[in-house]
Design a protein around this motif. Structure first.
Motif, PDB file in Angstrom:
ATOM      1  N   LYS A  45       5.108  -7.722   8.783  1.00  0.00           N
ATOM      2  CA  LYS A  45       5.873  -6.738   7.990  1.00  0.00           C
ATOM      3  C   LYS A  45       7.017  -6.288   8.883  1.00  0.00           C
ATOM      4  CE  LYS A  45       6.991  -2.862   5.672  1.00  0.00           C
ATOM      5  NZ  LYS A  45       8.263  -2.581   6.374  1.00  0.00           N
ATOM      6  N   GLY A  47      12.672   7.550  10.084  1.00  0.00           N
ATOM      7  CA  GLY A  47      12.340   6.274   9.452  1.00  0.00           C
ATOM      8  C   GLY A  47      10.909   5.853   9.732  1.00  0.00           C
ATOM      9  N   VAL A  86      -4.075  -1.212  -4.512  1.00  0.00           N
ATOM     10  CA  VAL A  86      -3.094  -2.301  -4.606  1.00  0.00           C
ATOM     11  C   VAL A  86      -2.207  -2.286  -3.365  1.00  0.00           C
ATOM     12  CG1 VAL A  86      -1.146  -3.224  -5.925  1.00  0.00           C
ATOM     13  CG2 VAL A  86      -3.101  -2.207  -7.123  1.00  0.00           C
ATOM     14  N   GLY A 103      -1.171   1.923   4.459  1.00  0.00           N
ATOM     15  CA  GLY A 103      -1.553   2.901   3.424  1.00  0.00           C
ATOM     16  C   GLY A 103      -2.760   2.421   2.639  1.00  0.00           C
ATOM     17  N   GLY A 124       6.554   0.902  16.023  1.00  0.00           N
ATOM     18  CA  GLY A 124       6.193   2.130  16.740  1.00  0.00           C
ATOM     19  C   GLY A 124       5.072   2.867  16.022  1.00  0.00           C
ATOM     20  N   LEU A 130      13.820   0.826   2.910  1.00  0.00           N
ATOM     21  CA  LEU A 130      12.980   2.015   3.106  1.00  0.00           C
ATOM     22  C   LEU A 130      13.297   3.056   2.042  1.00  0.00           C
ATOM     23  CD1 LEU A 130      14.268   1.111   6.160  1.00  0.00           C
ATOM     24  CD2 LEU A 130      12.548   2.725   6.883  1.00  0.00           C
TER      25      LEU A 130
HETATM   26  C1  LIG Z   1      13.031  -2.392  10.069  1.00  0.00           C
HETATM   27  C2  LIG Z   1      12.020  -1.274   9.885  1.00  0.00           C
HETATM   28  C3  LIG Z   1      11.557  -0.592  11.000  1.00  0.00           C
HETATM   29  C4  LIG Z   1      10.549   0.370  10.862  1.00  0.00           C
HETATM   30  N1  LIG Z   1      10.051   0.934  11.998  1.00  0.00           N
HETATM   31  C5  LIG Z   1       8.983   1.776  11.911  1.00  0.00           C
HETATM   32  C6  LIG Z   1       8.329   2.235  13.099  1.00  0.00           C
HETATM   33  O1  LIG Z   1       8.689   1.861  14.228  1.00  0.00           O
HETATM   34  N2  LIG Z   1       7.272   3.080  12.954  1.00  0.00           N
HETATM   35  C7  LIG Z   1       6.831   3.475  11.722  1.00  0.00           C
HETATM   36  O2  LIG Z   1       5.871   4.262  11.656  1.00  0.00           O
HETATM   37  N3  LIG Z   1       7.421   3.037  10.584  1.00  0.00           N
HETATM   38  C8  LIG Z   1       8.465   2.176  10.627  1.00  0.00           C
HETATM   39  N4  LIG Z   1       9.025   1.674   9.484  1.00  0.00           N
HETATM   40  C9  LIG Z   1       8.429   2.038   8.178  1.00  0.00           C
HETATM   41  C10 LIG Z   1       7.111   1.282   7.974  1.00  0.00           C
HETATM   42  O3  LIG Z   1       7.308  -0.110   8.137  1.00  0.00           O
HETATM   43  C11 LIG Z   1       6.535   1.562   6.573  1.00  0.00           C
HETATM   44  O4  LIG Z   1       6.574   2.963   6.357  1.00  0.00           O
HETATM   45  C12 LIG Z   1       5.087   1.069   6.446  1.00  0.00           C
HETATM   46  O5  LIG Z   1       5.045  -0.341   6.427  1.00  0.00           O
HETATM   47  C13 LIG Z   1       4.448   1.627   5.161  1.00  0.00           C
HETATM   48  O6  LIG Z   1       3.172   1.062   4.967  1.00  0.00           O
HETATM   49  P1  LIG Z   1       2.617   0.838   3.481  1.00  0.00           P
HETATM   50  O7  LIG Z   1       1.186   0.492   3.621  1.00  0.00           O
HETATM   51  O8  LIG Z   1       3.002   1.975   2.616  1.00  0.00           O
HETATM   52  O9  LIG Z   1       3.449  -0.405   2.895  1.00  0.00           O
HETATM   53  P2  LIG Z   1       3.600  -1.977   3.438  1.00  0.00           P
HETATM   54  O10 LIG Z   1       3.301  -1.970   4.883  1.00  0.00           O
HETATM   55  O11 LIG Z   1       4.911  -2.360   2.951  1.00  0.00           O
HETATM   56  O12 LIG Z   1       2.432  -2.702   2.663  1.00  0.00           O
HETATM   57  C14 LIG Z   1       2.508  -2.926   1.285  1.00  0.00           C
HETATM   58  C15 LIG Z   1       1.614  -4.120   0.929  1.00  0.00           C
HETATM   59  O13 LIG Z   1       1.549  -4.215  -0.493  1.00  0.00           O
HETATM   60  C16 LIG Z   1       1.544  -5.579  -0.849  1.00  0.00           C
HETATM   61  N5  LIG Z   1       2.012  -5.658  -2.265  1.00  0.00           N
HETATM   62  C17 LIG Z   1       3.249  -5.380  -2.756  1.00  0.00           C
HETATM   63  N6  LIG Z   1       3.270  -5.523  -4.077  1.00  0.00           N
HETATM   64  C18 LIG Z   1       2.021  -5.911  -4.450  1.00  0.00           C
HETATM   65  C19 LIG Z   1       1.430  -6.231  -5.691  1.00  0.00           C
HETATM   66  N7  LIG Z   1       2.110  -6.133  -6.848  1.00  0.00           N
HETATM   67  N8  LIG Z   1       0.132  -6.613  -5.714  1.00  0.00           N
HETATM   68  C20 LIG Z   1      -0.584  -6.709  -4.567  1.00  0.00           C
HETATM   69  N9  LIG Z   1      -0.066  -6.416  -3.341  1.00  0.00           N
HETATM   70  C21 LIG Z   1       1.220  -6.016  -3.290  1.00  0.00           C
HETATM   71  C22 LIG Z   1       2.480  -6.230   0.154  1.00  0.00           C
HETATM   72  O14 LIG Z   1       2.207  -7.620   0.269  1.00  0.00           O
HETATM   73  C23 LIG Z   1       2.148  -5.457   1.429  1.00  0.00           C
HETATM   74  O15 LIG Z   1       1.154  -6.102   2.222  1.00  0.00           O
HETATM   75  C24 LIG Z   1      10.052   0.735   9.572  1.00  0.00           C
HETATM   76  C25 LIG Z   1      10.573   0.081   8.437  1.00  0.00           C
HETATM   77  C26 LIG Z   1      11.535  -0.913   8.594  1.00  0.00           C
HETATM   78  C27 LIG Z   1      12.046  -1.619   7.364  1.00  0.00           C
END
Ligand SMILES: Cc1cc2nc3c(=O)[nH]c(=O)nc-3n(C[C@H](O)[C@H](O)[C@H](O)COP(=O)(O)OP(=O)(O)OC[C@H]3O[C@@H](n4cnc5c(N)ncnc54)[C@H](O)[C@@H]3O)c2cc1C
Length: 412
Positions: free
Chosen positions: A42, A299, A10, A15, A47, A270
């Motif tokens: 996103k 972060g 999901v 990730g 970075g 976050l």
């Molecule tokens: C302003 C900011 C700056 C940042 N800078 C950095 C950086 O420079 N370098 C770095 O490494 N990290 C950075 N981070 C952290 C980084 O953005 C996250 O750690 C990263 O996006 C995590 O990836 P993820 O796959 O866990 O989640 P996400 O990238 O958030 O992906 C989650 C996905 O799940 C989907 N989703 C949600 N709920 C549902 C549902 N119920 N059903 C189906 N789909 C769903 C969403 O649409 C989304 O596409 C930053 C964060 C912020 C807020």
């Protein structure tokens, strides 16, 4: 979309795409869903730390990383109220460099890799419920696409929904930081081969936070600021106010004088620090932000999302081979994650929670400025490449910082 899958993932951020790529490659019949249509943006600093680049390379995208419009960094420039620290990045398997790439592009590429490995991807599908049998075993998920309810059978779900609320019941940590960023063209600062980090007095006298300028390779830069929710609560200010004041800091104002912004700034929240989240249970594992994998000081979360996705995929495969989706079997995922990351994440979490404000560390920043070895350890503990307590390897510098800190406190 219906039927039965070995695994449902999901969320198709880093990730989820990593989990789906590695699972599909291992031969699992994998469904990957996201509530959004791709490519999607996103809010992020964009970075990719060297260890994140290693994970991207493991997904077959090493050559793509080196495309000229991507930013490439080999060092950090850290500006505090009293100190300036410059340090090379800790090398990883992929080499001594990191990248700055718009998330819209990165996430689309990672998703393409998951699809090409065989994952069945469906966009615009929002997972709503985890289904369990009366005995508590996961049996499937319920979802919605364009208002229509859907049901998919599966014994195993990897939750990669970021800060989304799917399957949050007692599993997820609270959000403890917020950040905002905006793209600018022609930012006029030095050393574009560094990530620039600003630990300002404004963000650190009542909590913790920093501002950043991360350069891409095509004349654009990602400029942002993030603060702890404690800083918001203690000051009564909002994130927009911290971000706006960061852009007005004298050095930033000079760098931005002739810069052109692209679109309005955007914000996101976050969950930092591996603390307070449960990352496995019967028939499920949580990866990336859903599992609170963001480093508590930097972060940074993309590399940890990719890594946790890959590790969860290997446990999904193990569970599938054994046909055992029990919590004790899936606890292997948590143990592996903790053995790789707990020292750096939990000591960083302790630091930001025990020190009431990062301004108190100014004497340490100043002392590290003059000691290259201690400076390297400090930067590595801030980037998650060393546990914070490895600073005790530099007793003289720590003693100097402590002495200077006491003098500052005692001086009228
Ligand atoms: C302003 C900011 C700056 C940042 N800078 C950095 C950086 O420079 N370098 C770095 O490494 N990290 C950075 N981070 C952290 C980084 O953005 C996250 O750690 C990263 O996006 C995590 O990836 P993820 O796959 O866990 O989640 P996400 O990238 O958030 O992906 C989650 C996905 O799940 C989907 N989703 C949600 N709920 C549902 C549902 N119920 N059903 C189906 N789909 C769903 C969403 O649409 C989304 O596409 C930053 C964060 C912020 C807020």
């Amino acid at each position: 979309m219906s039927g039965r899958y070995d695994l449902v993932v999901v969320g198709a951020g880093p990730g989820g795409s990593s989990a789906a790529y590695h699972s599909a490659k291992a031969g699992l019949n994998t469904l990957l869903i996201d509530r959004q249509e791709f490519p999607r943006d996103k809010t992020c600093g964009d970075g990719l730390m060297p260890h994140a680049a290693s994970e991207v390379a493991l997904m077959g995208l090493a050559d793509w990383l080196d495309e000229p419009h991507h930013g490439k960094f080999t060092g950090f420039s850290i500006y505090t109220t009293t100190a300036f620290l410059r340090q090379g990045v800790p090398p990883s398997l992929h080499g001594p460099r990191g990248y700055v790439v718009r998330r819209k592009e990165t996430d689309a590429r990672l998703l393409e890799r998951a699809i090409s490995a065989g994952a069945d991807f469906r966009a615009g599908v929002r997972a709503t419920e985890l289904e369990r049998s009366p005995a508590g075993n996961v049996t499937g998920i319920e979802a919605v696409k364009a208002g229509e309810p859907l049901r998919v059978e599966t014994p195993l779900v990897i939750v990669a929904d970021g800060v989304g609320g799917f399957a949050g019941n007692g599993m997820k940590a609270h959000q403890n930081a917020v950040a905002r960023r905006q793209y600018f063209r022609d930012v006029d600062g030095p050393d574009k081969q560094d990530l620039h980090v600003f630990i300002t007095k404004d963000m650190n006298s009542h909590g913790a936070g920093y501002g950043w300028v991360f350069y891409m390779g095509d004349g654009w830069a990602n400029v942002g600021a993030g603060v702890s929710t404690a800083a918001l609560a203690r000051t009564g200010r909002n994130l927009k106010d911290f971000f706006d004041r960061f852009l007005e800091e004298p050095m930033m104002a000079a760098w931005l004088e002739n810069a052109t912004p692209e679109g309005p700034p955007t914000s996101w929240s976050l969950k930092m620090g591996m603390w307070g989240a449960k990352r496995y249970g019967q028939g499920m594992m949580l990866v990336g932000d859903a599992g609170s994998m963001i480093h508590p000081i930097s972060g940074e979360g993309v590399g940890y999302a990719l890594e946790s996705g890959r590790l969860a995929a290997s446990w999904a495969y193990e569970a599938h081979v054994r046909q055992d989706f029990s919590a004790p079997t899936l606890s292997g995922y948590e143990r592996q994650l903790m053995s790789r990351r707990a020292r750096e994440h939990l000591s960083g979490h302790a630091l930001v929670n025990l020190v009431p404000n990062l301004e108190m560390l100014e004497p340490l920043f100043k002392a590290c400025e003059k000691d290259p070895e201690a400076r390297r350890t400090l930067v590595e503990s801030f980037t998650g490449d060393a546990p914070v307590y490895s600073l005790v390897k530099h007793p003289r510098t720590l003693a100097r910082a402590l002495g200077d800190g006491l003098k500052m406190r005692l001086s009228p």
